[in-house]
Design a protein around this motif. Structure first.
Motif, PDB file in Angstrom:
ATOM      1  N   VAL A 186      62.938  48.653  36.230  1.00 26.88           N
ATOM      2  CA  VAL A 186      64.350  47.771  36.148  1.00 26.88           C
ATOM      3  C   VAL A 186      65.431  48.499  35.425  1.00 26.88           C
ATOM      4  CG1 VAL A 186      65.258  45.834  34.814  1.00 26.88           C
ATOM      5  CG2 VAL A 186      63.110  45.494  36.203  1.00 26.88           C
ATOM      6  N   ASP A 187      64.905  49.370  34.272  1.00 23.18           N
ATOM      7  CA  ASP A 187      65.857  50.260  33.702  1.00 23.18           C
ATOM      8  C   ASP A 187      66.597  51.308  34.687  1.00 23.18           C
ATOM      9  OD1 ASP A 187      65.665  49.020  31.364  1.00 23.18           O
ATOM     10  OD2 ASP A 187      64.171  50.614  30.398  1.00 23.18           O
ATOM     11  N   GLN A 188      65.579  51.842  35.662  1.00 23.59           N
ATOM     12  CA  GLN A 188      66.270  52.949  36.582  1.00 23.59           C
ATOM     13  C   GLN A 188      67.340  52.155  37.692  1.00 23.59           C
ATOM     14  OE1 GLN A 188      62.870  54.272  38.526  1.00 23.59           O
ATOM     15  NE2 GLN A 188      62.139  55.711  36.716  1.00 23.59           N
ATOM     16  N   GLU A 189      66.940  50.885  38.011  1.00 22.39           N
ATOM     17  CA  GLU A 189      67.645  50.160  38.862  1.00 22.39           C
ATOM     18  C   GLU A 189      69.054  49.662  38.062  1.00 22.39           C
ATOM     19  OE1 GLU A 189      65.750  46.681  40.404  1.00 22.39           O
ATOM     20  OE2 GLU A 189      64.098  47.824  41.260  1.00 22.39           O
ATOM     21  N   LEU A 190      68.942  49.364  36.883  1.00 20.98           N
ATOM     22  CA  LEU A 190      70.127  49.154  36.035  1.00 20.98           C
ATOM     23  C   LEU A 190      70.942  50.423  35.959  1.00 20.98           C
ATOM     24  CD1 LEU A 190      68.802  46.596  33.385  1.00 20.98           C
ATOM     25  CD2 LEU A 190      70.620  46.210  35.152  1.00 20.98           C
TER      26      LEU A 190
END
Lengths: 293, 364
Positions: A267-271
């Motif tokens: 999720v962090d990467q996507e964000l």
């Protein structure tokens, strides 16, 4: 595993309370001069098992043998008469009553006959002092109310009482649960003392360290079933702790936690990606407006 | 544990110290004895001419005996951990049954009394069974019994006699002997006494013997102290409770018959409101409301305090309307004194235990 005949043995007993299966197919035994530890988490069925052993409950299925013969106890009194003494967590001591009255409660010594038959108070007071002295506790005043004594002292009174009344099997329900280190040590000493006197001891506990210190065999209960009975040689302390604390469940929980962490990472990467794109678009916008002006 | 070798001499000193004061303070009836002394001295100062001497004693004893008989039975029940609010009205019921059966059905008074006893014991048994089987508080169960009996007392009496009293009991067969046995007048040292007081003293002694000297007493204390723990060591707590309810009902029967033979009649309202007086006497005597603690002698002395107040207020000439207010004050004072003495006694024994643990810890 072939030494003495078991004092007490259950074969595949089950206990149902309505539709709740409290115990399922549990076999358990204790031999003379043996400390058999019964381990397990809350709700594992330890209490139900000892209540069956001590005659409070009757098993729904399975067989119960005492000294080789099948038995069926209808009350704790019947079990007590055969020599199965249970020291409960609440100790079955009455706080407001003096030590000597508590010690003989339910099995009062009497003298005299007919209407003059009476509770032999002098004998009771003398005996209580002597018996507790044997365990290393010096009570000066048997008339002291039990409620004014320390937890370890109360445990010891309860154990001394069971031993005095000729128990062959001693069932101890979490005797060290509410005690400090020193007091627990005192109680463990009495457990060993009872064993050396030839009693079979069923020792129920949450605490693997206390169990490992005094136990000869260990039975681990989980959700009403037994995970097996092990001798001290078969089971290391670490393994025991693992089994007790439900190692599989712990593994599952840590898996889940990792999964969550991993998901958070993606999720962090996507964000981060979204952020980048946003920044780019903003830049473009800035450039565009710049050209317009 | 090397303590044993070194500490006994010290210990014996401490026990000796606790001896006098401690043992006195540890008795449940301390408060009652003090209270009785205070009340007696008070009236002895205010109205010495009536109070001091055998005449005063006779009046006080008369006023306390039947109350005392009930108070000791109720105290046993309270030590066993239960209440009986139907105890007062049960004295009326027993008296009425014996009275109605003998005067209306023509039974010998003894036969009528025996049937009344059977009924009383049955009610006691039902009270006990209801409490132990349903697990409801005895306060509620016996409150229900109280109202049922109270209604039945008036209803049945009116139905059979068209009055609210049964009179002419003295004309039935067997009455004379019953009066001799249960409650008659005797003259001792020139003063008139009712023999109920002998019953009272004898029953107090028997109850004390049972509590202090028999295994039954141990079971009663244990049942009231912690019924579950008692059951776990094999005390038949259920039977003990039922037996205590039956004892209370039996005592109510005795008092009912005593009233019959003394008054030669029975009224339907007999005993109503007395149940609280019994409980108060037992509490003044040192019984804990929560059970497991108390004494029969204490309850007897509690009843004596009542008797003194009832007679004393009349002697002094105060309006008797204030009697119940006096009771309330007595109850409060007694409970406070009991609380204080118990706390003191416990503090002393705990201090002893502490001193011991400290020496123990210092030892190794």
């Amino acid at each position: 595993m072939s030494q003495a005949q078991p004092l007490l043995e259950t074969q595949s007993i089950s206990k149902l309370f309505g539709s709740v299966i409290a115990l399922n197919d549990v076999s358990f035994s204790v031999r003379p001069a043996e400390v058999h530890c019964l381990l397990g988490d809350n709700g594992a069925g330890k209490s139900t098992l000892i209540k069956i052993l001590s005659g409070v409950h009757q098993p729904t299925e399975g067989a119960y043998f005492f000294e080789g013969e099948p038995v069926s106890f209808n009350s704790p009194r019947e079990a007590l008469e055969r020599g199965i003494a249970t020291v409960y967590q609440d100790l079955a001591l009455i706080p407001l009553m003096p030590i000597w009255r508590n010690f003989f409660l339910g099995l009062e010594p009497t003298k005299g006959w007919g209407p003059f038959k009476r509770f032999d108070a002098d004998f009771a007071k003398k005996t209580v002092r002597e018996e507790l002295l044997k365990m290393g506790i010096d009570i000066r005043d048997p008339g002291q109310a039990v409620g004014t004594m320390s937890g370890g002292e109360r445990q010891s009174i309860a154990i001394a009482r069971a031993v005095y009344f000729g128990a062959k099997v001693l069932i101890l329900d979490e005797p060290t649960a509410a005690l400090g280190v020193k007091q627990a040590g005192v109680v463990l000493k009495y457990v060993v003392q009872a064993k050396t006197r030839g009693l079979g001891v069923v020792f129920i506990t949450h605490n693997p360290h206390h169990a490992y210190a005094v136990g000869d065999r260990f039975t681990i209960l989980k959700r009403g079933r037994t995970l097996g009975t092990f001798t001290k040689e078969e089971l290391s302390r670490e393994e025991m702790i693992r089994l007790m604390s439900g190692a599989d469940e712990l593994d599952a929980i840590s898996h889940e936690l990792e999964e969550i962490a991993r998901r958070e990472e993606t999720v962090d990467q996507e964000l981060a990606q979204v952020d980048k794109q946003l920044a780019k678009t903003l830049e473009k916008l800035d450039d565009d407006t710049g050209t317009v002006q | 544990m090397t303590v044993t070798a070194t500490s006994p001499p010290k210990a014996d000193e401490r026990v000796a110290e606790l001896g006098l004061v401690g043992i006195l303070l540890r008795r449940p009836e301390v408060g009652a004895v003090l209270g009785a002394l205070v009340v007696w001295v008070f009236f002895a100062i205010v109205t010495p001419e009536h109070w001091i001497g055998l005449g005063g004693v006779a009046r006080i004893v008369d006023s306390s005996s039947t109350l005392g008989i009930m108070a000791i039975a109720v105290a046993l029940l309270m030590i066993g951990g239960e209440f009986d609010l139907s105890a007062g009205v049960m004295t009326g019921t027993s008296g009425l049954i014996a009275g109605l059966l003998s005067t209306q059905a023509g039974l010998n008074f003894w036969a009528a009394a025996a049937i009344a006893l059977a009924f009383a014991l049955l009610v006691g048994y039902i009270n006990g069974m209801m409490v132990v089987k349903t697990g409801l508080p005895s306060f509620i169960v016996t409150l229900a019994t109280f109202f049922i009996l109270r209604g039945a007392n008036v209803g049945v009496t009116k139905m059979l006699t068209d009055q609210v009293r049964v009179s002419g009991i003295d004309k039935v067969a067997g009455f004379g002997l019953a009066r001799q046995v249960f409650n008659t007048e005797i003259t001792l040292f020139g003063e008139r006494f009712w023999t109920a007081f002998i019953w009272w003293i004898v029953l107090t002694l028997i109850a004390t013997w049972i509590l202090q000297r028999t295994h039954w007493g141990n079971w009663i204390y244990a049942t009231g102290g912690d019924a579950n723990a008692a059951r776990n060591v094999g005390v038949p707590a259920t039977k003990v409770k039922i037996a205590l309810f039956m004892t209370t009902a039996g005592a109510a029967w005795l008092v009912g018959i005593m009233n019959d033979v003394r008054l030669r009649s029975a009224v339907a309202s007999q005993g109503i409101g007395q149940e609280f007086v019994y409980i108060i006497a037992a509490v003044i005597g040192g019984c804990l409301l929560t059970g497991g603690y108390g004494s029969a002698i204490g309850a007897a002395i509690g009843a004596l305090i009542f008797g003194m107040a009832r007679v004393g207020i009349v002697f002094v000439g105060w309006p008797t309307d204030w009697f119940f207010s006096f009771l309330g004050v007595m109850l409060l004072v007694a409970v406070l004194v009991n609380n204080y003495t118990r706390a003191r006694a416990e503090a002393m024994t705990t201090a002893m235990a502490k001193a011991r643990t400290e020496t123990e810890e210092a030892e190794p």
